[in-house]
Write a protein that holds these residues in place. Structure first.
Motif, PDB file in Angstrom:
ATOM      1  N   ASP A 347       0.827  -1.201   0.000  1.00 50.08           N
ATOM      2  CA  ASP A 347       0.000   0.000   0.000  1.00 50.08           C
ATOM      3  C   ASP A 347       0.868   1.261   0.000  1.00 50.08           C
ATOM      4  O   ASP A 347       0.570   2.237  -0.703  1.00 50.08           O
ATOM      5  N   ALA A 348       1.939   1.245   0.807  1.00 49.97           N
ATOM      6  CA  ALA A 348       2.848   2.398   0.847  1.00 49.97           C
ATOM      7  C   ALA A 348       3.524   2.595  -0.506  1.00 49.97           C
ATOM      8  O   ALA A 348       3.662   3.725  -0.991  1.00 49.97           O
ATOM      9  N   LEU A 349       3.942   1.499  -1.127  1.00 42.70           N
ATOM     10  CA  LEU A 349       4.582   1.588  -2.434  1.00 42.70           C
ATOM     11  C   LEU A 349       3.601   2.092  -3.491  1.00 42.70           C
ATOM     12  O   LEU A 349       3.960   2.897  -4.364  1.00 42.70           O
ATOM     13  N   ASP A 350       2.352   1.659  -3.390  1.00 39.03           N
ATOM     14  CA  ASP A 350       1.357   2.102  -4.364  1.00 39.03           C
ATOM     15  C   ASP A 350       1.107   3.605  -4.249  1.00 39.03           C
ATOM     16  O   ASP A 350       0.921   4.281  -5.251  1.00 39.03           O
ATOM     17  N   ARG A 351       1.104   4.114  -3.027  1.00 39.50           N
ATOM     18  CA  ARG A 351       0.924   5.570  -2.864  1.00 39.50           C
ATOM     19  C   ARG A 351       2.072   6.328  -3.546  1.00 39.50           C
ATOM     20  O   ARG A 351       1.858   7.371  -4.167  1.00 39.50           O
ATOM     21  N   ALA A 352       3.292   5.783  -3.412  1.00 37.13           N
ATOM     22  CA  ALA A 352       4.433   6.421  -4.065  1.00 37.13           C
ATOM     23  C   ALA A 352       4.288   6.379  -5.584  1.00 37.13           C
ATOM     24  O   ALA A 352       4.581   7.360  -6.281  1.00 37.13           O
ATOM     25  N   LEU A 353       3.818   5.255  -6.105  1.00 42.36           N
ATOM     26  CA  LEU A 353       3.660   5.132  -7.556  1.00 42.36           C
ATOM     27  C   LEU A 353       2.564   6.062  -8.077  1.00 42.36           C
ATOM     28  O   LEU A 353       2.669   6.590  -9.188  1.00 42.36           O
ATOM     29  N   VAL A 354       1.531   6.267  -7.293  1.00 42.11           N
ATOM     30  CA  VAL A 354       0.476   7.208  -7.692  1.00 42.11           C
ATOM     31  C   VAL A 354       1.043   8.623  -7.796  1.00 42.11           C
ATOM     32  O   VAL A 354       0.729   9.367  -8.737  1.00 42.11           O
ATOM     33  N   ASP A 355       1.890   8.994  -6.834  1.00 42.05           N
ATOM     34  CA  ASP A 355       2.530  10.310  -6.905  1.00 42.05           C
ATOM     35  C   ASP A 355       3.407  10.425  -8.147  1.00 42.05           C
ATOM     36  O   ASP A 355       3.405  11.448  -8.842  1.00 42.05           O
TER      37      ASP A 355
END
Length: 429
Positions: A347-355
């Motif tokens: 989930d943390a990695l996905d937030r970074a990828l969204v940014d």
């Protein structure tokens, strides 16, 4: 005092649907001569008026005759992009169903206990790991078959229903096909695509689509409800791309802003193969650190509680034997916690990828001179420079590389492998 739907941002159509369904549900209970809310209904309440209109129309009112419960059904699916409020909508609707007034007033015991997660007849399934297993679903369905102990309905909320395993989905399907008379299933999923929700379950549910709220609506909520300065709220709402929870974190948490700044610095660092792999390692390690910090407190509390329950520190007769027999339960706990940590890392990695996707989207729109506002206003100049350097085709290829990385991780590709491949694609263009 706001009602239970006040937390839903920019979802007027969905709220109207749920209000009418709650009113119809109250009419069902009155028609069945179950504990009726009419003795405590506020005659000025809009939802009460809806219920009365449904019941009174057939008796000669001006509206169209409506059968009690016509707006209500036993299974619902809330769909929408991340941050649209799927679980918020499900909980709010559950509170409206349990409201002693039948309206979702937000102040009665039924509303309060549902929203705080303590209502005896509302069960929430929020997967901590990567999936929801058949054992958990069977146990839930068995409990849901019982008559409400004190509430008006037995409500089952399944967050992230797209994580149901095939066997778990089949167990749920049996319950949805033949539901108990006073049980309601509320499922939350990104979409009704067969990859998210099986066709057979979808065909037995009513769908409530939610949309991504506008940045202006999110900013207004941050200012009004959280007391955040208007300029900070507007920036956070735009940067979070309509995700209310993320916007609140960005506005209030300096560490969240630092992590975002580190992600948006990635495009400047990609000058060769070595820097691309270094950037991938840094992104993975940052996600791991964020995930570890988010679950550390709950992991320690769970382990301490289990050890206490198993007699740790006891000196009485049999304490040593109880401790020796605790190894298996501690191992099961560690397995669950490891699964939760993996989910938190992804989930943390996905937030970074969204940014990161937002940055390349800004570069693409700048290259095309599209009349739209940038997602990341603080890096708009850098995105514009990138758009001029890469041209639309190059910006689009980079954006697609980020989206493909998200899809690969969702398909259980090792995050490090997926991120390294993405970084090389971003460098090559």
């Amino acid at each position: 005092m706001p009602d239970v739907f006040a937390e839903l941002v920019g979802q007027d159509d969905a709220v109207d649907t749920l209000r009418r369904a709650a009113a119809s549900a109250a009419a069902v209970l009155r028609a069945a001569h179950l504990p009726a809310p009419s003795s405590t209904v506020d005659p000025d309440d809009d939802l009460a008026a809806l219920a009365e209109a449904d019941e009174g129309a057939e008796a000669g009112g001006t509206g169209t005759a409506v059968d009690p419960g016509a707006g209500m059904t036993h299974a619902w699916i809330f769909t929408g992009p991340p941050g649209s409020g799927r679980s918020v909508a499900a909980r709010a609707f559950a509170a409206a169903l349990q409201c002693v007034h039948g309206t979702g007033c937000g102040t009665c015991s039924g509303c309060h206990t549902t929203l705080t997660g303590t209502h005896a007849d509302v069960r929430l399934v929020a997967p901590e790991g990567l999936s929801i297993g058949v054992g958990e679903m069977r146990a839930l369905v068995l409990r849901a078959a019982s008559t409400p102990s004190g509430g008006r309905w037995q409500v089952v909320i399944i967050e992230d229903a797209d994580r149901l395993t095939e066997a778990a989905g089949n167990a749920l399907l049996k319950a949805v096909e033949e539901p108990p008379p006073r049980t309601v299933f509320l499922l939350c999923a990104p979409s009704t695509h067969p990859e998210d929700v099986s066709v057979t379950i979808r065909s037995r549910c009513r769908v409530v689509p939610l949309r991504q709220p506008s940045a202006a609506a999110v900013a207004e909520v941050l200012v009004r409800r959280d007391g955040i300065a208007p300029d900070v709220a507007q920036w956070a709402a735009a940067a979070a791309q309509g995700h209310v929870g993320r916007a609140r974190r960005l506005a209030r948490d300096p560490e969240a802003r630092q992590r975002r700044d580190a992600v948006l610095a990635v495009p400047r660092r990609l000058t060769g193969v070595g820097t691309a792999l270094d950037a991938a390692s840094a992104l993975i390690e940052a996600a791991e650190a964020e995930a570890a910090a988010s679950v550390a407190e709950s992991d320690a509390a769970e382990r301490a509680a289990l050890q206490t329950a198993l007699g740790a520190g006891g000196t009485g007769r049999g304490a040593a034997g109880a401790t020796r027999g605790s190894a298996g339960q501690l191992k099961d706990l560690e397995k669950r916690q490891k699964s939760r940590a993996t989910r938190a890392q992804r989930d943390a990695l996905d937030r970074a990828l969204v940014d990161l996707a937002g940055f390349y989207r800004d570069a693409l729109t700048s290259s095309l001179r599209a009349p739209v506002a940038p997602v990341h206003t603080d890096t708009a100049a850098l995105a514009e420079a990138g758009g001029q350097k890469w041209a639309p085709e190059g910006a689009l290829r980079r954006l697609e590389a980020v989206l493909e990385c998200r899809a690969a991780i969702e398909a259980n590709v090792k995050p490090r492998i997926a991120v390294e491949a993405m970084m090389l694609s971003l460098w090559r263009g």
